[in-house]
Design a protein around this motif. Structure first.
Motif, short mmCIF file in Angstrom:
data_model
loop_
_atom_site.label_atom_id
_atom_site.label_comp_id
_atom_site.label_asym_id
_atom_site.label_seq_id
_atom_site.Cartn_x
_atom_site.Cartn_y
_atom_site.Cartn_z
N THR A 145 8.95 7.59 3.29
CA THR A 145 8.05 7.53 4.39
C THR A 145 6.57 6.94 4.06
OG1 THR A 145 7.31 9.82 4.24
CG2 THR A 145 9.28 9.29 5.68
N CYS A 146 6.55 6.92 2.79
CA CYS A 146 5.09 6.31 2.20
C CYS A 146 4.80 5.10 2.59
CB CYS A 146 5.48 6.14 0.58
SG CYS A 146 4.03 5.46 -0.23
N PRO A 147 3.41 5.01 3.21
CA PRO A 147 2.25 5.63 2.90
C PRO A 147 1.99 6.83 3.73
CG PRO A 147 1.66 3.97 3.88
CD PRO A 147 3.07 3.72 4.04
N VAL B 115 0.95 -1.23 0.06
CA VAL B 115 -0.12 -0.09 0.03
C VAL B 115 0.95 1.26 -0.17
CG1 VAL B 115 -1.80 1.34 1.47
CG2 VAL B 115 -1.87 -1.22 1.16
N HIS B 116 0.39 2.39 -0.75
CA HIS B 116 1.03 3.58 -0.83
C HIS B 116 -0.04 4.67 -0.70
CE1 HIS B 116 4.37 1.82 -3.40
NE2 HIS B 116 3.52 0.97 -3.54
N HIS B 117 0.85 5.79 -0.43
CA HIS B 117 -0.15 6.98 -0.68
C HIS B 117 0.49 7.63 -1.98
CE1 HIS B 117 2.40 10.23 1.85
NE2 HIS B 117 3.14 9.42 1.09
N GLU B 118 -0.48 8.63 -2.61
CA GLU B 118 0.10 9.01 -3.90
C GLU B 118 0.98 10.24 -3.67
OE1 GLU B 118 0.39 11.32 -7.07
OE2 GLU B 118 -0.80 12.08 -5.49
N THR C 108 3.20 -1.99 3.38
CA THR C 108 3.40 -0.84 2.83
C THR C 108 4.78 -0.39 2.07
OG1 THR C 108 4.26 0.32 4.74
CG2 THR C 108 1.92 -0.13 4.71
N HIS C 109 4.78 0.48 1.40
CA HIS C 109 5.86 0.94 0.93
C HIS C 109 7.23 0.93 1.72
CE1 HIS C 109 7.74 3.79 -2.44
NE2 HIS C 109 8.66 2.63 -2.21
N ARG C 110 7.09 1.71 2.77
CA ARG C 110 7.99 1.91 3.78
C ARG C 110 8.65 0.52 4.42
NH1 ARG C 110 6.69 5.35 9.13
NH2 ARG C 110 8.20 3.79 10.06
ZN LIG Z 1 5.01 4.56 -2.12
#
Ligand SMILES: [Zn+2]
Length: 198
Positions: free
Chosen positions: A174-176, A56-59, A165-167
């Protein structure tokens, strides 16, 4: 004649019951905004890849529900497929807007893209629109994320304990964002996904 009439009624009732059972959809099936609805350009050719985990990411861009999300995703595609990146398509397999609507991204059976050092092969990438270092996650977006994870686990036979998550895969981001990551760190998303899978 009367007995035949009753027999026909019984047969009709059975047929109707049978049909309703066959047509029933799984409870977790989400309605997604299709690529044609956000006016996606066709993807460039890509290599096949099977997802085995969800990441999972944030944009990363601040957003609220007044934003034209379809146009925003279209712009991501235009930029990503352009000379800067030359990607086959948008970088993620799904996007979730601040209102909880889920948008179809790149084909689930091809690897996604990243600007950091991890290898996205085997990762099904979900991007929540927003910047969760700076803003809180709207409840509807969080609820949709939980439902989408449960749906993808079931549909693509992805083990629930591979969720990350990405991180978790890259030390360079630091994504998400802390306001979304906290729900992974405290186990609440995993717990809600598990409850949907029962
Ligand atoms: Zn990401």
């Amino acid at each position: 004649m009367k007995r035949i009439g009753i027999l026909i009624m019984l047969l009709t009732a059975n047929l109707a019951n049978g049909c309703s059972v066959q047509k029933r959809k799984p409870a977790a099936e989400l309605k997604t905004v299709s690529r044609s609805e956000w006016q996606a350009a066709p993807a460039k050719p890509y290599k096949s890849n099977r997802p085995v985990r969800i990441t999972v990411h944030h944009e990363g861009t601040l957003i609220d529900s007044s934003k034209n999300v379809a146009q925003f995703i279209k712009n991501i595609q235009t930029w990503g497929m352009g000379k800067d990146r030359n990607w086959a398509d948008v970088p993620y397999h799904f996007f979730i807007g601040p209102d909880g609507r889920v948008y179809e991204g790149r084909d689930v059976f091809t690897a996604g893209e990243t600007a950091t050092e991890y290898d996205p092969s085997g990762h099904l990438l979900i991007s929540c629109l927003g910047n969760f270092e700076k803003q809180e996650v709207p409840q509807r977006q969080l609820d949709a994320l939980v439902a989408l994870i449960a749906q993808c686990n079931a549909k693509y036979n992805i083990p629930a304990d591979s969720l990350g998550t990405h991180r978790d895969h890259s030390s360079k981001t630091t994504c998400p964002g802390k306001n979304l990551y906290k729900y992974f760190a405290d186990g609440s998303i995993a717990k809600r996904v598990k409850a949907l899978e029962k």
